[in-house]
Motif scaffolding. Structure first.
Motif, mmCIF file in Angstrom:
data_model
loop_
_atom_site.group_PDB
_atom_site.id
_atom_site.type_symbol
_atom_site.label_atom_id
_atom_site.label_comp_id
_atom_site.label_asym_id
_atom_site.label_seq_id
_atom_site.Cartn_x
_atom_site.Cartn_y
_atom_site.Cartn_z
ATOM 1 N N LYS A 168 0.833 41.873 -26.423
ATOM 2 C CA LYS A 168 1.099 41.057 -27.614
ATOM 3 C C LYS A 168 0.761 41.844 -28.887
ATOM 4 O O LYS A 168 1.491 41.780 -29.894
ATOM 5 N N GLU A 170 1.997 34.975 -15.961
ATOM 6 C CA GLU A 170 3.156 34.095 -16.172
ATOM 7 C C GLU A 170 3.334 33.147 -14.994
ATOM 8 O O GLU A 170 3.621 31.950 -15.175
ATOM 9 N N SER A 207 4.927 29.913 -17.102
ATOM 10 C CA SER A 207 5.537 30.058 -18.423
ATOM 11 C C SER A 207 5.924 31.516 -18.638
ATOM 12 O O SER A 207 5.205 32.433 -18.221
ATOM 13 N N SER A 208 7.018 31.717 -19.306
ATOM 14 C CA SER A 208 7.429 33.071 -19.683
ATOM 15 C C SER A 208 6.717 33.438 -20.976
ATOM 16 O O SER A 208 6.725 32.663 -21.952
ATOM 17 N N LEU A 209 6.099 34.613 -21.010
ATOM 18 C CA LEU A 209 5.300 35.010 -22.167
ATOM 19 C C LEU A 209 6.017 36.015 -23.073
ATOM 20 O O LEU A 209 5.683 36.108 -24.263
ATOM 21 N N PHE A 210 6.947 36.767 -22.511
ATOM 22 C CA PHE A 210 7.636 37.773 -23.322
ATOM 23 C C PHE A 210 9.135 37.775 -22.994
ATOM 24 O O PHE A 210 9.531 37.595 -21.841
ATOM 25 N N GLU A 211 9.921 37.998 -24.053
ATOM 26 C CA GLU A 211 11.353 38.236 -23.890
ATOM 27 C C GLU A 211 11.560 39.743 -23.930
ATOM 28 O O GLU A 211 11.298 40.393 -24.944
ATOM 29 N N LYS A 233 9.409 40.752 -27.224
ATOM 30 C CA LYS A 233 9.082 39.698 -28.169
ATOM 31 C C LYS A 233 8.291 38.590 -27.478
ATOM 32 O O LYS A 233 8.680 38.130 -26.394
ATOM 33 N N PRO A 234 7.194 38.156 -28.105
ATOM 34 C CA PRO A 234 6.412 37.062 -27.510
ATOM 35 C C PRO A 234 7.141 35.737 -27.625
ATOM 36 O O PRO A 234 7.821 35.463 -28.622
ATOM 37 N N THR A 235 6.980 34.924 -26.617
ATOM 38 C CA THR A 235 7.573 33.587 -26.633
ATOM 39 C C THR A 235 6.617 32.628 -27.345
ATOM 40 O O THR A 235 5.485 32.984 -27.717
ATOM 41 N N LEU A 236 7.071 31.384 -27.501
ATOM 42 C CA LEU A 236 6.210 30.372 -28.106
ATOM 43 C C LEU A 236 4.960 30.154 -27.251
ATOM 44 O O LEU A 236 3.862 29.967 -27.769
ATOM 45 N N LYS A 239 2.429 32.804 -28.071
ATOM 46 C CA LYS A 239 1.755 32.563 -29.346
ATOM 47 C C LYS A 239 0.683 31.489 -29.198
ATOM 48 O O LYS A 239 -0.391 31.561 -29.812
#
Length: 297
Positions: free
Chosen positions: A17, A44, A49-53, A60-63, A66
Motif C-alpha cells: 500500500k 485477501e 475481499s480484494s485489496l489491490f487492483e 491500485k488499492p481498493t476501497l 483503504k
C-alpha cells in the motif's frame, strides 16, 4: 470466528500500500516478490475481499484496502508496544530479582544476627538492597512458603511442608531484670525464687511461650504471670519501667537497657536458623546474604 492471517501478512499489505508495488514492497521487507504476493493473497482470502487492483502498469488499492490500512497499522503498533513492554518488564524483573533480597525475620534477632550480617555484606561491596518483613515465626514461615520472601530467619516455626529449616544457633531463654535489680547479673537456683515476682511472659500460642510451657510441664512447675505480651520489645519496655521481670531469648534482650539473670534447670533454648523454600534456586544476591548471616552467627 477464526482468524487466518498474522502480523507478517499485515506488514506485507502495508508495504504494498505504501510503495504501490509488490516489487518495491519485497525490497523494503527484504523478501522475495512471490513471498509478498502469497501473504497479500492469504490476507485477501481471510478477509474475503480484494485489496489491490493489479495491472501491468500499476497496483491500485481498493476501497477495502483503504479501510483496512488504519486498522492494520493500529494492530501492528499495539503488537510492537506489547512486545516492548513485556521485554522491559522482564528486564526490570530480572534486575529486581538480582538486586533486591527479601528477608522475613523475627524481630528479636535483628540486632544480634541480621544487622552484623548486612554490615558484613556491605564490606564485600555488595549493592543488594535488603527488604525486611518482620513478624512471628509462623508469619515468617508463611512468607517463605508463599514466595513473598526469598528466605526467612527465625526460630523453628510450625514448618510448612514446602520449607526447609537450617539451624544456626541455640538462643537461650534468660530472665530480663532492671539494671538495679538484686538478680542483675546473677543466677536463679530454683524456680521458687520467682514466687511473688511480677512475671512477664509471652502470650500463649507464640513460639517462645510454647517452649516455656513445655519446659515447665516437664519440670512439673507452674509459673504465675502478671503480664502477658505479644512482642519481646513490649516486655522489655515493661522491664525498663520497673514493672516486672521477663522471660526472653538472649538475642531479644540486647545490651544496656536491662540486665540478665540465668535460669535454673531445665534450660530453655530455641533453635534459630534459615528457612528456605524447597526447590527454589537462590540468586547470587540471596546466596551472598545467607553466607553473610552464617558468618555473623
Amino acid at each position: 470466528m477464526r482468524i487466518n492471517y498474522d502480523f507478517s501478512d499485515l506488514e506485507a499489505f502495508l508495504a504494498v500500500k505504501e510503495t504501490g508495488s509488490f516489487h518495491a514492497a519485497a525490497e523494503q521487507l527484504n523478501l522475495s516478490q512471490s513471498a509478498i504476493t502469497r501473504r497479500v493473497q492469504k490476507l485477501e482470502q481471510a478477509l474475503d475481499s480484494s485489496l489491490f487492483e493489479r495491472s501491468t502498469r500499476a497496483v491500485k488499492p481498493t476501497l477495502a484496502a483503504k479501510r483496512l490500512q488504519s486498522r492494520a497499522e493500529g494492530i501492528l503498533q499495539d503488537a510492537k508496544e506489547t512486545t516492548r513492554a513485556m521485554r522491559d518488564e522482564s528486564v526490570a524483573f530480572d534486575h529486581q530479582r538480582g538486586a533486591i533480597v527479601t528477608v522475613a525475620t523475627i524481630p528479636t534477632i535483628v540486632t544480634d544476627v541480621l544487622i552484623p550480617a548486612i554490615q558484613t555484606l556491605r564490606k564485600t561491596g555488595s549493592g543488594a538492597r535488603i527488604r525486611l518483613i518482620d513478624g512471628s515465626a509462623n508469619e515468617v514461615a508463611e512468607a517463605v512458603a508463599t514466595g513473598e520472601a526469598d528466605f526467612g530467619l527465625c526460630s523453628i516455626p510450625m514448618l510448612e511442608p514446602a520449607t526447609r529449616f537450617e539451624p544456626l544457633l541455640d538462643d537461650q531463654i534468660m530472665l530480663a531484670v532492671p539494671q538495679e535489680h538484686p538478680l542483675a547479673g546473677g543466677h536463679i537456683h530454683d524456680w521458687d525464687e520467682l514466687t511473688g515476682a511480677d512475671l512477664i511472659l509471652p502470650t500463649r500460642g507464640t513460639g517462645n511461650r510454647l517452649l516455656i510451657d513445655e519446659a515447665m510441664a516437664k519440670a512439673r512447675r507452674d509459673l504465675h504471670w502478671t503480664y502477658e505480651v505479644g512482642r519481646s520489645t513490649t516486655a522489655l519496655d515493661l522491664v525498663v519501667a520497673g514493672m516486672g521481670v521477663a522471660l526472653l531469648p538472649r538475642s531479644a534482650i540486647g545490651l544496656g537497657r536491662v540486665a540478665t539473670c540465668t535460669l535454673p534447670d531445665p534450660t530453655i533454648t530455641r533453635s534459630v536458623g534459615l528457612l528456605s523454600r524447597l526447590g527454589q534456586a537462590d540468586t547470587p544476591a540471596v546466596q551472598a546474604t545467607k553466607a553473610a548471616i552464617r558468618t555473623a552467627v
